[in-house]
Motif scaffolding. Structure first.
Motif, PDB file in Angstrom:
ATOM      1  N   GLU A  76       1.460 -12.695   0.112  1.00 15.92           N
ATOM      2  CA  GLU A  76       0.129 -12.476   1.057  1.00 15.92           C
ATOM      3  C   GLU A  76      -0.754 -13.761   1.232  1.00 15.92           C
ATOM      4  O   GLU A  76      -0.559 -14.603   0.447  1.00 15.92           O
ATOM      5  N   MET A 100      -0.762 -15.563  -2.137  1.00 14.56           N
ATOM      6  CA  MET A 100      -0.250 -14.872  -3.543  1.00 14.56           C
ATOM      7  C   MET A 100       1.249 -14.743  -3.198  1.00 14.56           C
ATOM      8  O   MET A 100       1.929 -14.687  -2.061  1.00 14.56           O
ATOM      9  N   SER A 108      -4.444 -14.693   2.420  1.00 16.68           N
ATOM     10  CA  SER A 108      -5.870 -13.973   2.857  1.00 16.68           C
ATOM     11  C   SER A 108      -6.836 -15.343   3.348  1.00 16.68           C
ATOM     12  O   SER A 108      -7.013 -16.051   2.540  1.00 16.68           O
ATOM     13  N   TYR A 161      -8.549 -13.590  -7.175  1.00 12.95           N
ATOM     14  CA  TYR A 161      -7.202 -13.272  -6.850  1.00 12.95           C
ATOM     15  C   TYR A 161      -6.383 -13.262  -8.248  1.00 12.95           C
ATOM     16  O   TYR A 161      -4.976 -13.290  -8.011  1.00 12.95           O
ATOM     17  N   TYR A 170       0.887  -1.384  -0.099  1.00 12.49           N
ATOM     18  CA  TYR A 170       0.056   0.017   0.042  1.00 12.49           C
ATOM     19  C   TYR A 170       0.794   1.151   0.029  1.00 12.49           C
ATOM     20  O   TYR A 170       0.682   2.174   0.943  1.00 12.49           O
ATOM     21  N   PHE A 192      -5.511  -1.262  -5.395  1.00 10.00           N
ATOM     22  CA  PHE A 192      -6.371  -2.094  -4.646  1.00 10.00           C
ATOM     23  C   PHE A 192      -7.904  -1.392  -4.907  1.00 10.00           C
ATOM     24  O   PHE A 192      -8.817  -2.144  -4.944  1.00 10.00           O
ATOM     25  N   GLY A 200     -14.129  -5.609   4.902  1.00 14.40           N
ATOM     26  CA  GLY A 200     -13.410  -5.858   3.924  1.00 14.40           C
ATOM     27  C   GLY A 200     -12.574  -7.259   3.734  1.00 14.40           C
ATOM     28  O   GLY A 200     -11.889  -7.638   2.977  1.00 14.40           O
ATOM     29  N   SER A 201     -12.612  -7.968   4.933  1.00 16.42           N
ATOM     30  CA  SER A 201     -11.937  -9.303   5.374  1.00 16.42           C
ATOM     31  C   SER A 201     -10.523  -8.764   5.410  1.00 16.42           C
ATOM     32  O   SER A 201      -9.597  -9.853   5.256  1.00 16.42           O
ATOM     33  N   PHE A 259      -1.162  -5.147  -9.047  1.00 18.83           N
ATOM     34  CA  PHE A 259      -1.043  -5.100  -7.616  1.00 18.83           C
ATOM     35  C   PHE A 259       0.103  -5.801  -6.885  1.00 18.83           C
ATOM     36  O   PHE A 259       0.923  -4.975  -5.984  1.00 18.83           O
ATOM     37  N   ASN A 299      -5.534 -11.291   6.478  1.00 16.69           N
ATOM     38  CA  ASN A 299      -4.260 -11.032   6.309  1.00 16.69           C
ATOM     39  C   ASN A 299      -3.526 -11.563   7.498  1.00 16.69           C
ATOM     40  O   ASN A 299      -2.256 -11.775   7.451  1.00 16.69           O
ATOM     41  N   TYR A 330     -13.666  -9.899  -8.376  1.00 12.82           N
ATOM     42  CA  TYR A 330     -13.421  -9.651  -6.732  1.00 12.82           C
ATOM     43  C   TYR A 330     -14.851  -9.312  -6.275  1.00 12.82           C
ATOM     44  O   TYR A 330     -15.461  -8.193  -6.082  1.00 12.82           O
TER      45      TYR A 330
HETATM   46  C1  AVJ Z   1      -7.643  -6.257   1.634  1.00  8.77           C
HETATM   47  C2  AVJ Z   1      -6.502  -8.186   2.496  1.00  8.77           C
HETATM   48  C3  AVJ Z   1      -8.832  -7.862   2.250  1.00  8.77           C
HETATM   49  O1  AVJ Z   1      -7.239 -10.350   1.040  1.00  8.77           O
HETATM   50  O2  AVJ Z   1      -8.684  -9.852  -0.279  1.00  8.77           O
HETATM   51  C4  AVJ Z   1      -6.994  -8.432  -2.923  1.00  8.77           C
HETATM   52  C5  AVJ Z   1      -6.034  -7.735  -0.231  1.00  8.77           C
HETATM   53  N1  AVJ Z   1      -5.205  -8.803  -2.281  1.00  8.77           N
HETATM   54  N2  AVJ Z   1      -6.556  -8.910  -3.984  1.00  8.77           N
HETATM   55  C6  AVJ Z   1      -7.950  -9.442   0.136  1.00  8.77           C
HETATM   56  C7  AVJ Z   1      -6.397  -8.335  -1.717  1.00  8.77           C
HETATM   57  C8  AVJ Z   1      -5.402  -9.262  -3.404  1.00  8.77           C
HETATM   58  C9  AVJ Z   1      -7.643  -7.939   0.405  1.00  8.77           C
HETATM   59  N3  AVJ Z   1      -7.563  -7.377   1.709  1.00  8.77           N
END
Ligand code: AVJ
Length: 338
Positions: free
Chosen positions: A299, A271, A301, A225, A54, A62, A179-180, A235, A184, A71
């Motif tokens: 990442e 990811m 999630s 994703y 970020y 994002f 936003g979930s 991203f 993370n 998404y």
């Molecule tokens: C912001 C962590 C909720 O995990 O869905 C979106 C980040 N990474 N696409 C997620 C994200 C790739 C997102 N969060």
């Protein structure tokens, strides 16, 4: 802060958002961030924390992700808020909270809170984010939309500690973590984070509105994703640019491929960035060789079920736990009070 009044006794116009910055881009440049990045890159299984997605461009990318067909989380969650905001306001009222201090963790564009503010009528709105300049602009937008609302923007990295500045009202704090984003954290870290929200010495929450992504079929999860337009790939690769800036590294994004996969055993999307060839990355105090196909984990999630998240909230010390989900059970918003 103490501003001299232009004329004693002259009423001041409603304050534009206060802003308290406990984090700025140069924080990333402090030895701590450089060491964290170098340690992650040097690890046998290389990794970089997703908080480094970020920078200014990453925040914009994002936002673009949230508009993608694949998404589903953002629009599904928005649908839940639209359908259930009356029940949510009633849940707060049932806990004796009429004018909350609404603390928006990872507020970003503040778009989600803007839809909720008219229904929850907060006495104070506190957007918190690591992406400071982006947040500052967003907080001004909120102020334009709600001129009378008291806003205290806070730039900070709340992933490590959750001690808010004294300008943040202590009474009737309701944390908003949509936003979930909690996905993370690993489940252990998520538990510790929820405990910090509830802790009277830290977050001092009376309540929490928490958005979580639910376990579903692998194809739907993986498409979210790895979108057709490649926005999520951009991203992910943008992180390399950001690391170049912060660490003085020489990553070439051309040499890396975006990988997203659902790890069913761990119930998480992962990811990665995968090296397309054998290469070496250099930075001022180190270097790392990557073999072709070797990955940097960027990442995780985590995806929950209604039961697994209810159990986690209870373990963290919350009670009166109530979820609202969409008709397909793809996403849920939980209310939990302390
Ligand atoms: C912001 C962590 C909720 O995990 O869905 C979106 C980040 N990474 N696409 C997620 C994200 C790739 C997102 N969060």
């Amino acid at each position: 802060m103490n501003f001299p009044l232009p004329h004693p006794g002259l009423a001041l116009a409603p304050a534009s958002p206060q802003f308290i910055n406990r984090y700025n881009a140069s924080d990333h440049g402090r030895p701590g961030a450089a060491r964290e990045l170098a340690d992650g890159l040097n690890a046998v299984a290389a990794s970089v924390s997703p908080k480094y997605f970020y920078d200014a461009l990453g925040s914009q990318l994002f936002e673009a992700i949230t508009l993608l067909d694949e998404y589903y989380p953002t629009r599904t969650e928005a649908g839940i808020f639209d359908a259930a905001h009356g029940h949510m306001a009633a849940a707060l009222a049932g806990a004796g909270i009429t004018r909350p201090c609404l603390i928006d963790l990872g507020a970003g564009s503040c778009a989600k809170a803007m839809r909720l503010i008219p229904h929850l009528q907060p006495r104070q709105y506190v957007p918190v984010d690591i992406s400071v300049d982006f947040l500052r602009d967003a907080a001004e937008q909120v102020q334009n939309t709600f001129p009378e609302l008291a806003i205290v923007g806070v730039g900070m990295d709340f992933s490590a500690a959750l001690v808010l500045p004294p300008q943040v009202q202590r009474q009737d704090r309701v944390f908003f973590y949509p936003g979930s984003s909690i996905g993370n954290f690993s489940p252990d870290q998520a538990l510790a984070f929820l405990q910090r929200i509830a802790d009277p010495a830290q977050g001092a929450a009376r309540g929490l509105l928490l958005g979580i992504d639910l376990v579903k079929d692998k194809a739907t999860l993986e498409a979210a994703y790895d979108d057709a337009l490649g926005v999520t790939a951009a991203f992910n690769k943008n992180l390399l640019r950001h690391v170049n800036t912060l660490l003085g590294a020489d990553f070439d994004p051309h040499q890396w491929r975006h990988v997203a996969l659902f790890n069913e055993a761990q119930s998480r999307i992962e990811m990665h960035l995968e090296a397309c060839c054998e290469l070496t990355v250099h930075w001022p105090k180190g270097e790392r060789r990557f073999g072709m196909g070797e990955r940097i984990h960027t990442e995780s999630s985590y995806k929950y079920t209604l039961d697994s998240m209810s159990a986690l909230l209870r373990l963290a010390g919350f009670s009166q736990i109530k979820p609202w989900a969409d008709p397909k059970d793809w996403f849920a918003v939980f209310w939990a009070s302390v």
